[in-house]
Design a protein around this motif. Structure first.
Motif, PDB file in Angstrom:
ATOM      1  N   GLY A  32       3.419  -4.282   0.266  1.00  0.00           N
ATOM      2  CA  GLY A  32       3.176  -3.155   0.967  1.00  0.00           C
ATOM      3  C   GLY A  32       3.206  -3.153   2.463  1.00  0.00           C
ATOM      4  O   GLY A  32       3.902  -2.447   3.228  1.00  0.00           O
ATOM      5  N   VAL A  33       2.972  -4.403   3.057  1.00  0.00           N
ATOM      6  CA  VAL A  33       3.157  -4.746   4.451  1.00  0.00           C
ATOM      7  C   VAL A  33       4.663  -4.714   4.941  1.00  0.00           C
ATOM      8  O   VAL A  33       4.881  -3.925   6.031  1.00  0.00           O
ATOM      9  N   CYS A  34       5.476  -5.300   4.228  1.00  0.00           N
ATOM     10  CA  CYS A  34       7.007  -5.137   4.371  1.00  0.00           C
ATOM     11  C   CYS A  34       7.502  -3.956   4.196  1.00  0.00           C
ATOM     12  O   CYS A  34       8.560  -3.334   4.969  1.00  0.00           O
ATOM     13  N   GLU A  35       6.934  -3.069   3.119  1.00  0.00           N
ATOM     14  CA  GLU A  35       7.696  -1.795   3.043  1.00  0.00           C
ATOM     15  C   GLU A  35       7.330  -0.567   3.786  1.00  0.00           C
ATOM     16  O   GLU A  35       8.088   0.143   4.151  1.00  0.00           O
ATOM     17  N   HIS A  36       5.993  -0.695   4.440  1.00  0.00           N
ATOM     18  CA  HIS A  36       5.550   0.280   4.956  1.00  0.00           C
ATOM     19  C   HIS A  36       5.205   0.129   6.449  1.00  0.00           C
ATOM     20  O   HIS A  36       4.745   1.005   7.269  1.00  0.00           O
ATOM     21  N   GLY A  37       5.286  -1.206   6.873  1.00  0.00           N
ATOM     22  CA  GLY A  37       5.281  -1.563   8.497  1.00  0.00           C
ATOM     23  C   GLY A  37       3.618  -1.322   8.670  1.00  0.00           C
ATOM     24  O   GLY A  37       3.422  -1.406  10.009  1.00  0.00           O
ATOM     25  N   LYS A  38       2.779  -1.709   7.876  1.00  0.00           N
ATOM     26  CA  LYS A  38       1.317  -1.476   8.277  1.00  0.00           C
ATOM     27  C   LYS A  38       0.560  -2.710   7.843  1.00  0.00           C
ATOM     28  O   LYS A  38       0.932  -3.529   6.972  1.00  0.00           O
ATOM     29  N   LYS A  39      -0.536  -2.882   8.398  1.00  0.00           N
ATOM     30  CA  LYS A  39      -1.258  -4.120   8.101  1.00  0.00           C
ATOM     31  C   LYS A  39      -2.116  -3.992   6.745  1.00  0.00           C
ATOM     32  O   LYS A  39      -2.380  -2.867   6.240  1.00  0.00           O
ATOM     33  N   GLY A  40      -2.274  -5.313   6.010  1.00  0.00           N
ATOM     34  CA  GLY A  40      -2.862  -5.145   4.780  1.00  0.00           C
ATOM     35  C   GLY A  40      -4.023  -6.364   4.861  1.00  0.00           C
ATOM     36  O   GLY A  40      -4.028  -7.126   5.872  1.00  0.00           O
ATOM     37  N   LYS A  41      -4.763  -6.500   4.008  1.00  0.00           N
ATOM     38  CA  LYS A  41      -6.163  -7.364   4.073  1.00  0.00           C
ATOM     39  C   LYS A  41      -6.194  -7.988   2.722  1.00  0.00           C
ATOM     40  O   LYS A  41      -6.208  -7.225   1.625  1.00  0.00           O
ATOM     41  N   VAL A  42      -6.509  -9.124   2.523  1.00  0.00           N
ATOM     42  CA  VAL A  42      -6.900  -9.933   1.292  1.00  0.00           C
ATOM     43  C   VAL A  42      -8.352 -10.713   1.719  1.00  0.00           C
ATOM     44  O   VAL A  42      -8.401 -11.551   3.005  1.00  0.00           O
TER      45      VAL A  42
END
Length: 114
Positions: A32-42
């Motif tokens: 998701g981070v690479c596809e949409h250019g937004k930050k993610g979190k785990v």
């Protein structure tokens, strides 16, 4: 006491299922981070508590992640508990030798048949 091996510890949580869930979460968030250019979190949360008055601890483990999407984000979480033994080798899923003999030969002698 030796330090607990973190890789083995994570692999033992929930009989290995937590390890698979973590791998899936990391892949989904990274995608998701690479596809949409937004930050993610785990986020991994571990809480330890003693079981009775034994050398066992209950590890409450929670995996929470947020993966970015085109118009927002997707979130999932899971939480369970796994008991561990506190040994000289750190936290282990089983006691030092769970399949070892419970009694010595002197404590439970076996006589030969005649």
């Amino acid at each position: 006491m030796k330090a607990t091996d973190p890789g083995e510890f994570i692999a033992n949580l929930n009989a290995g299922v937590f390890n698979q869930q973590l791998g899936t979460a990391l892949s989904e968030v990274a995608s998701g981070v690479c596809e949409h250019g937004k930050k993610g979190k785990v986020t991994i949360t571990l809480e330890l508590s003693q079981i009775g008055e034994t050398h066992q601890v209950k590890v409450a483990h929670k995996l929470d992640y947020t993966a970015p999407t085109k118009r927002g984000s997707k979130r999932e979480d899971t939480a369970l508990e796994t008991p561990f033994y506190l040994t000289a080798n750190g936290l282990q899923l089983f006691a030092d030798n769970p399949t070892g003999q419970m009694f010595t030969k002197d404590q439970a002698p076996v006589t030969a048949r005649t």
